[in-house]
Write an enzyme that holds these catalytic residues in place. Sequence first.
Site, PDB file in Angstrom:
ATOM      1  N   HIS A 170       0.877  -1.174   0.026  1.00 28.73           N
ATOM      2  CA  HIS A 170      -0.108  -0.063  -0.138  1.00 28.73           C
ATOM      3  C   HIS A 170       0.879   1.404  -0.066  1.00 28.73           C
ATOM      4  O   HIS A 170       0.935   1.938   1.172  1.00 28.73           O
ATOM      5  CB  HIS A 170      -0.890  -0.085   1.118  1.00 28.73           C
ATOM      6  CG  HIS A 170      -2.034  -1.095   0.981  1.00 28.73           C
ATOM      7  ND1 HIS A 170      -2.001  -2.303   1.568  1.00 28.73           N
ATOM      8  CD2 HIS A 170      -3.216  -0.966   0.393  1.00 28.73           C
ATOM      9  CE1 HIS A 170      -3.155  -2.810   1.460  1.00 28.73           C
ATOM     10  NE2 HIS A 170      -3.573  -2.263   0.432  1.00 28.73           N
ATOM     11  N   ASN A 171       1.472   1.670  -1.142  1.00 26.13           N
ATOM     12  CA  ASN A 171       2.185   2.745  -1.332  1.00 26.13           C
ATOM     13  C   ASN A 171       1.953   3.387  -2.600  1.00 26.13           C
ATOM     14  O   ASN A 171       0.978   3.170  -3.324  1.00 26.13           O
ATOM     15  CB  ASN A 171       3.763   2.109  -1.354  1.00 26.13           C
ATOM     16  CG  ASN A 171       4.038   1.143  -2.449  1.00 26.13           C
ATOM     17  OD1 ASN A 171       3.243   1.112  -3.661  1.00 26.13           O
ATOM     18  ND2 ASN A 171       4.854   0.253  -2.081  1.00 26.13           N
ATOM     19  N   PRO A 172       2.820   4.696  -2.944  1.00 23.91           N
ATOM     20  CA  PRO A 172       2.329   5.386  -3.977  1.00 23.91           C
ATOM     21  C   PRO A 172       2.106   4.612  -5.424  1.00 23.91           C
ATOM     22  O   PRO A 172       1.351   4.986  -6.020  1.00 23.91           O
ATOM     23  CB  PRO A 172       3.194   6.369  -4.170  1.00 23.91           C
ATOM     24  CG  PRO A 172       4.282   6.264  -3.187  1.00 23.91           C
ATOM     25  CD  PRO A 172       3.620   5.046  -2.096  1.00 23.91           C
ATOM     26  N   ILE A 173       2.978   3.550  -5.466  1.00 27.12           N
ATOM     27  CA  ILE A 173       2.763   2.728  -6.775  1.00 27.12           C
ATOM     28  C   ILE A 173       1.500   2.030  -6.896  1.00 27.12           C
ATOM     29  O   ILE A 173       1.211   1.928  -7.929  1.00 27.12           O
ATOM     30  CB  ILE A 173       4.003   1.509  -6.774  1.00 27.12           C
ATOM     31  CG1 ILE A 173       5.304   2.183  -6.465  1.00 27.12           C
ATOM     32  CG2 ILE A 173       4.099   1.089  -8.189  1.00 27.12           C
ATOM     33  CD1 ILE A 173       6.578   0.991  -6.131  1.00 27.12           C
ATOM     34  N   HIS A 174       0.984   1.760  -5.762  1.00 29.22           N
ATOM     35  CA  HIS A 174      -0.436   0.780  -6.090  1.00 29.22           C
ATOM     36  C   HIS A 174      -1.272   2.063  -6.228  1.00 29.22           C
ATOM     37  O   HIS A 174      -2.172   1.475  -7.153  1.00 29.22           O
ATOM     38  CB  HIS A 174      -0.608   0.291  -4.583  1.00 29.22           C
ATOM     39  CG  HIS A 174      -2.144  -0.244  -4.285  1.00 29.22           C
ATOM     40  ND1 HIS A 174      -2.855  -0.990  -5.061  1.00 29.22           N
ATOM     41  CD2 HIS A 174      -3.006   0.277  -3.571  1.00 29.22           C
ATOM     42  CE1 HIS A 174      -3.947  -1.239  -5.079  1.00 29.22           C
ATOM     43  NE2 HIS A 174      -4.452  -0.442  -3.858  1.00 29.22           N
ATOM     44  N   ASP A 218      -8.765  -1.575  -8.049  1.00 26.83           N
ATOM     45  CA  ASP A 218      -8.150  -1.604  -6.779  1.00 26.83           C
ATOM     46  C   ASP A 218      -7.638  -3.045  -6.606  1.00 26.83           C
ATOM     47  O   ASP A 218      -6.514  -3.448  -5.881  1.00 26.83           O
ATOM     48  CB  ASP A 218      -8.890  -1.342  -5.502  1.00 26.83           C
ATOM     49  CG  ASP A 218      -8.351  -1.065  -4.320  1.00 26.83           C
ATOM     50  OD1 ASP A 218      -6.998  -0.982  -4.437  1.00 26.83           O
ATOM     51  OD2 ASP A 218      -8.783  -1.113  -3.185  1.00 26.83           O
TER      52      ASP A 218
END
Length: 925
Positions: free
Chosen positions: A557-561, A704
């Site tokens: 759950h980071n900006p890449i996701h 998502d």
Amino acid sequence: MFAHGECHQDLNYLVRSGNGQNGNSQVCLDKVTGRFLCTELIHQNGLQRESKARLTNAAVHRTNSDGILQLNCSSKRQKSRGLQGFCRKKIPLDTSLSTGAVPSSPGLQIPSNNRSYRQCKGTGSTHKTQTFDWRRFLRKSRAPNEESNRGQPLVSDSLKDRNQNSTWSPDSLPAIKHSSNCVRRPSPSVKSIAHTIMSEEATSASDKKYQLSQDARTINQTQNARTTLTPLAAVSCKETTSKIDSIPLTKKVSRVIQVDGVSYKVTMEPPARTSKRQSPVIKKINLNGTGPLENGTLGGSTCSRSASGQVDRLSNLSVSVGNTPSLRGDPTAWDNERNEKSTSIDLCANDVVDPKLDDALDHAALRLRGLIGQLDSDQACPADVLRHNLEYAISVLESRHIKDVSRAETNSFEDEMSTHLNGETPVPPEIKRWLLQTFSNSKADVRSKRDTEKRSLRSVVHAVQAGMFVERIFRKNVESTNNLPPVVIEKLKLGDEWTFDVFDLEEVSDGNSLKYVYFHLLSKYDLIRKFKIPQKSLWSYCHKLQQGYRRHNNRYHNPIHAADVAQTLNCMLIQSGFVHWLSDQEIFSMITAAVVHDLEHTGTTNNFHTNTRSNLAQLYNDRSVLENHHISSAFRLMQEDDCNIMSGMNTDDYQECRALMIDMVLATDMSQHFGQIQKMKSALSHPETLEKSRAMCLMIHSADINHPSKPWHLHHKWTERLVVEFFEQGDRERELNLPISPLCDRHTTMVAQSQIGFIDYVIEPTFNILFDMYKNVNGQVIHDHILATRSGSASGSRGQPGSTAARSSAADDVLKRRFSDCSSYSSAITNRAEILRSTNEGRKRCFAYMEHNRTQWQRKNEIEREHNLFGNDSFTKAPQFTPDPLPTFNITPSNGTVTTSQQPTVTSQTTKDRTIDSNDVMEPT
Ligand SMILES: Nc1nc2c(ncn2[C@@H]2O[C@@H]3COP(=O)(O)O[C@H]3[C@H]2O)c(=O)[nH]1
Ligand SMILES: [Zn+2]
């Protein structure tokens, strides 16, 4: 004076007296008048004379094992002579005489073709008599739920005691016989009630009461009268009024009868108006009345409490009409009132209540009553009026059905899921637990929609807006001043591809994939200009977003996701043609929601927050804890200096976008998953109920969880990252002595197996419904255009205005005109056929990757089992694993058929001319 056993010509039923208090006496029931007559030889002053008393208050009081009926008689004359109670007789039933109110009498109107009736009719009777098993008939004709009540205790203890104390038994009563010689009663009346009770083989007071209600209803139906039964205090017979016998009824009359010592006041009222209508509503009779006795109905009759102190004893005899408050009370009165009301409705009028509104049910019912009224009164009802009203009723019922189904099915779907998981396919318990724990939440708060504006997908206005906005998509963003790094631009050229590699972008952009994807998408849809998004604010917002995503150093759950979800959503918008039907506000909300949807994710699940009673769980009351935090953080961030990307919006736009974003981010809570899928399923079965916001929520939710439908190398990478995060949570749970959440125990979790479960039970159903939705919308779009054309540009422009050919040709024109202006936009999505083709292609592609991924996990599963690998070891210690080659696609453009093969020729789904050059998107200084 009647001879023993003689049937007086005026008396169709004769019951002989036995050892009456005063010797010989006979009690007779006049079948025509319904009166009990008591004739007695009275010995007074040494003289014997005959007394004929009209027993205005005679009723069956009790029966005993000898077949004795005890009548409670108190005529006025007897009373006036101080002889009240005088006629309380024990009268042996004379079995040679007819005593029962038999069902074949005309008033009872049991149709001879009634199956229950036929089955219950005795066959062994002589040609002159017939026996009838009432109990069997009643049992058969009862509604199933009433039947099921029969297993329940029906009679209160006190009543049971009383019944037990009396020596009455069913066998003691003779079989009901009907002599065909007897004069038929013209119509049933209260006497039939008394007779039925006398003769019926009822074993319990409840049965008798049931019978009573049946008869009362029969009276209602045959005479269109209102008959009410009122339980009174036992043995209290004083409230009797006389004259109940007039047939047909012209005025209200009442009488008291008794059943097992319980008195009922029987009131009959003449019909409220002359109509052939029968009561269409047969109420459910709950014989299991366990609650306190309230006014309610007994079949078609009203039963009300009239004596305090009787509650306990009577409560178990109480009969209610279910829980419809408006139907409480006298149903016949309700019926008449409704019929009356229906006459005021003009059945030919078109001013019907919208079928989706709550009032529509009532309106439809009145219309149906109106129709029946017309039929009853032999008025001609034109076929089109009939049809019009029936069609309306159908639409109302279907609307209600959809509402009910979507409400009810959320839970039942979870049940179904549970059953499914317990079914043939063996799903390991941990995966099952995880699926149920993570993807369903029966307690979940169902957020009420902003129902003032139902976001129907068929807004022609929006379609037209879309046409105009597509035009703007490729207009140069002259207001942008700085270029993006060329390598980033190069990567973003593939931004509409399903196979886009966001990890690549992350790498080439120095960890700024989120920033560039967001900027790219806002520029591409011309939203920066449209909503006057300050460039500076945008960049600092993006910067802070990335920081927020990195706060907890999550592997997944980071900006890449976030960048991945936003890019995938963009693919979906294009692939589905949705981009043409969403407004600017909606597109902005979707892209921004995707970008912020996991902001400041803690790397732990909602359950973890709840179990550890974290601050966030306290703040959001355990409800969608993380999702609430994500969207709240996103808006709070905008409050910071130079971060307000929505500052240029007018209030309406801001409010609309904010509400949409909140809805969408909250919809990413996995506990809403099953409910969401089910609701969409129901909506798709009735497309007119499909709301735009629901469609948008499904799209973002699907985006998502997109990676299992992407090529293996991407899916595998995401899975690896996810399980790392899961296992870290498991480690923390272990430390905290909390139960380790499913799939979070690095020592026991079998990754491959869990992924197969995830694909089968979550991904596949989600993408199935997503593509069904696309199809549905695509079909509807054309419909909208035809409608628009009908009422607008098409009319009279060419050909016959009303002809189908002219309409559809004009519709094509509208489509062409709309999209021909933006020829720079993909030719792949300029008409319905192309949208369908693109959607079809997308479906095949997704499912092909999904299938491929499943196969890889199956192979890995075997390896895991063979080498006893759990948790992360599946990635680190597994022997060399060479995945099968990716599926490739041969697309037949004409019908959108896509076939998969293993050949290395991949036809790009990128739209040819949607290129980005350095003038299109700029980077800030
Ligand atoms: N088991 C499993 N869960 C997943 C996978 N991909 C996403 N999820 C879960 O689905 C969730 C979707 O919302 P989030 O991104 O917050 O967190 C995600 C994960 O918890 C996967 O491949 N396997
Ligand atoms: Zn997410």
